[in-house]
Design a protein around this motif. Structure first.
Motif, PDB file in Angstrom:
ATOM      1  N   GLY A  99      18.725 -21.670  -5.417  1.00 31.02           N
ATOM      2  CA  GLY A  99      18.983 -23.100  -5.273  1.00 31.02           C
ATOM      3  C   GLY A  99      17.880 -23.867  -4.578  1.00 31.02           C
ATOM      4  O   GLY A  99      17.197 -24.688  -5.191  1.00 31.02           O
ATOM      5  N   LYS A 100      17.665 -23.617  -3.298  1.00 29.04           N
ATOM      6  CA  LYS A 100      16.692 -24.376  -2.511  1.00 29.04           C
ATOM      7  C   LYS A 100      15.247 -24.088  -2.908  1.00 29.04           C
ATOM      8  O   LYS A 100      14.447 -25.011  -3.102  1.00 29.04           O
ATOM      9  N   ILE A 101      14.902 -22.806  -3.053  1.00 22.74           N
ATOM     10  CA  ILE A 101      13.510 -22.429  -3.317  1.00 22.74           C
ATOM     11  C   ILE A 101      13.169 -22.464  -4.795  1.00 22.74           C
ATOM     12  O   ILE A 101      12.021 -22.679  -5.177  1.00 22.74           O
ATOM     13  N   LYS A 102      14.174 -22.258  -5.648  1.00 23.53           N
ATOM     14  CA  LYS A 102      13.968 -22.180  -7.092  1.00 23.53           C
ATOM     15  C   LYS A 102      12.960 -21.078  -7.454  1.00 23.53           C
ATOM     16  O   LYS A 102      11.975 -21.294  -8.172  1.00 23.53           O
ATOM     17  N   ALA A 103      13.233 -19.912  -6.919  1.00 17.87           N
ATOM     18  CA  ALA A 103      12.356 -18.766  -7.167  1.00 17.87           C
ATOM     19  C   ALA A 103      12.506 -18.272  -8.601  1.00 17.87           C
ATOM     20  O   ALA A 103      13.584 -18.365  -9.195  1.00 17.87           O
ATOM     21  N   SER A 104      11.418 -17.738  -9.128  1.00 12.08           N
ATOM     22  CA  SER A 104      11.481 -17.070 -10.429  1.00 12.08           C
ATOM     23  C   SER A 104      11.618 -15.569 -10.229  1.00 12.08           C
ATOM     24  O   SER A 104      12.264 -14.874 -11.014  1.00 12.08           O
ATOM     25  N   THR A 105      10.996 -15.079  -9.128  1.00 12.60           N
ATOM     26  CA  THR A 105      10.970 -13.642  -8.850  1.00 12.60           C
ATOM     27  C   THR A 105      11.126 -13.427  -7.350  1.00 12.60           C
ATOM     28  O   THR A 105      10.578 -14.189  -6.552  1.00 12.60           O
ATOM     29  N   VAL A 106      11.850 -12.376  -6.981  1.00 16.67           N
ATOM     30  CA  VAL A 106      12.038 -12.005  -5.578  1.00 16.67           C
ATOM     31  C   VAL A 106      11.479 -10.606  -5.356  1.00 16.67           C
ATOM     32  O   VAL A 106      11.806  -9.674  -6.100  1.00 16.67           O
ATOM     33  N   LEU A 107      10.614 -10.469  -4.347  1.00 12.28           N
ATOM     34  CA  LEU A 107      10.075  -9.168  -3.965  1.00 12.28           C
ATOM     35  C   LEU A 107      10.784  -8.693  -2.708  1.00 12.28           C
ATOM     36  O   LEU A 107      10.917  -9.451  -1.745  1.00 12.28           O
ATOM     37  N   LEU A 108      11.191  -7.435  -2.701  1.00  9.40           N
ATOM     38  CA  LEU A 108      11.864  -6.867  -1.540  1.00  9.40           C
ATOM     39  C   LEU A 108      11.126  -5.628  -1.055  1.00  9.40           C
ATOM     40  O   LEU A 108      10.806  -4.738  -1.847  1.00  9.40           O
ATOM     41  N   GLY A 109      10.847  -5.571   0.257  1.00  4.82           N
ATOM     42  CA  GLY A 109      10.292  -4.371   0.848  1.00  4.82           C
ATOM     43  C   GLY A 109      11.357  -3.296   0.946  1.00  4.82           C
ATOM     44  O   GLY A 109      12.558  -3.573   0.805  1.00  4.82           O
ATOM     45  N   TYR A 110      10.935  -2.069   1.261  1.00  9.27           N
ATOM     46  CA  TYR A 110      11.873  -0.937   1.248  1.00  9.27           C
ATOM     47  C   TYR A 110      13.005  -1.095   2.265  1.00  9.27           C
ATOM     48  O   TYR A 110      14.107  -0.579   2.055  1.00  9.27           O
ATOM     49  N   ASP A 111      12.748  -1.822   3.382  1.00 12.13           N
ATOM     50  CA  ASP A 111      13.769  -1.937   4.432  1.00 12.13           C
ATOM     51  C   ASP A 111      14.381  -3.327   4.516  1.00 12.13           C
ATOM     52  O   ASP A 111      15.062  -3.647   5.485  1.00 12.13           O
ATOM     53  N   ASN A 112      14.134  -4.175   3.505  1.00 10.28           N
ATOM     54  CA  ASN A 112      14.748  -5.505   3.492  1.00 10.28           C
ATOM     55  C   ASN A 112      16.267  -5.400   3.434  1.00 10.28           C
ATOM     56  O   ASN A 112      16.815  -4.675   2.588  1.00 10.28           O
ATOM     57  N   ARG A 113      16.937  -6.125   4.307  1.00 14.10           N
ATOM     58  CA  ARG A 113      18.390  -6.246   4.239  1.00 14.10           C
ATOM     59  C   ARG A 113      18.734  -7.725   4.309  1.00 14.10           C
ATOM     60  O   ARG A 113      18.174  -8.457   5.122  1.00 14.10           O
ATOM     61  N   ILE A 114      19.643  -8.134   3.458  1.00 14.00           N
ATOM     62  CA  ILE A 114      19.923  -9.555   3.305  1.00 14.00           C
ATOM     63  C   ILE A 114      21.407  -9.836   3.513  1.00 14.00           C
ATOM     64  O   ILE A 114      22.267  -9.086   3.030  1.00 14.00           O
TER      65      ILE A 114
END
Length: 299
Positions: A99-114
């Protein structure tokens, strides 16, 4: 459109840089923006989970500067509040990333927690794909047999292992602040010092000891030796950061100063007298000069 990664990124260390390098390469290769979403303040400060023990590797401004230097086009700072902490991963993907960022792609590191549900990896990818976002998972970066992490770097610095921390950070660790007055004991021994008051109080101070440092005063650079500790020989109790700047004799009270840690010379010790301490400081200076010569030869 933008390629986005998200996280606290304390220290912007070599593990983080794998993510950032991929982010910038992918985004710019597609003609999109490379953007980072980070949080401030640290969640432990707001949620008061061991906040008293929290120490950071970078201030917010340092973190933004490091990310920009790696080619990131925009750094979004999301205020971390108690209300924000209740947002689950699905809402974060829907409202913030899509919504806010309007990302096309998201990259996640191995230890990312959301999110409040602390989702990671395949779970986050499924949420992203449900919203039409590509999600790429990246592996960890190791130094020796252990993964590089902000926690591991903090532990290494706390032990005074400056070289080990720099190897994981990818740069020499430093402290920024302002020069404040002290008790002038160093000047009485022939080693006047500049006392540093940190600009970011939560930034981690390396373990007690004597260090070879590089000192930044505006555009000018000097070498010096810095004592981190309580100064037990003279009955000190408060931990200080005192730097004897080599070949320097100016009044710099109130000036901004950066102290960059290059080598650990020795641990802090309690000497039998001020005279013994003064003699040791002379030996410390000789060791520092030899190290400076060694550094010069490698340039």
């Amino acid at each position: 459109m933008a390629v986005v990664t998200t996280g606290f990124f304390d220290g912007v260390h070599l593990g983080h840089r794998l993510v950032i390098d991929k982010l910038v390469s992918l985004a710019h290769g597609r003609g999109e923006l490379a953007e980072v979403l980070t949080l401030w303040p640290h969640p432990r400060v707001v949620l008061q989970k061991d906040a008293r023990d929290l120490r950071l590797l970078t201030s917010l401004e340092e973190k933004k500067d490091l990310l920009s230097s790696l080619g990131v086009d925009k750094v979004h700072v999301l205020p971390f509040t108690r209300e924000f902490s209740r947002m689950d991963a699905g809402s974060y993907v829907r409202d913030i990333l899509a919504g806010k960022i309007k990302a096309s792609t998201v990259l996640l590191g191995y230890d990312n927690r959301i999110g409040s549900d602390s989702l990671s990896g395949e779970s986050v990818r499924a949420l992203c794909e449900a919203k039409g976002l590509e999600c790429i998972l990246l592996p960890s970066v190791s130094e020796g047999e252990k993964a590089i992490s902000s926690t591991r770097i903090r532990e290494t610095l706390s032990q005074g292992d400056i070289a080990g921390a720099a190897a994981m950070l990818g740069y020499d660790y430093s402290l920024d602040g302002v020069v404040v007055g002290g008790d002038k004991r160093g000047r009485q021994m022939g080693f006047p010092t500049a006392n540093l008051l940190r600009r970011e109080p939560l930034k981690l101070v390396p373990g007690n000891g004597v260090y070879l440092v590089r000192v930044g005063l505006g555009d000018r650079k000097f070498y010096g030796m810095c004592n981190v500790g309580v100064r037990p020989t003279v009955g000190g109790r408060t931990r200080t950061i005192e730097t004897n700047i080599f070949d320097f004799d100016e009044d710099i009270y109130g000036m901004d100063m950066r102290v960059t840690f290059l080598r650990r010379i020795r641990e802090e010790r309690c000497f039998g007298s001020v005279g013994e301490l003064s003699s040791q400081l002379c030996r410390d200076r000789i060791i520092c000069m030899e190290e400076i010569e060694s550094l010069s030869c490698r340039v």
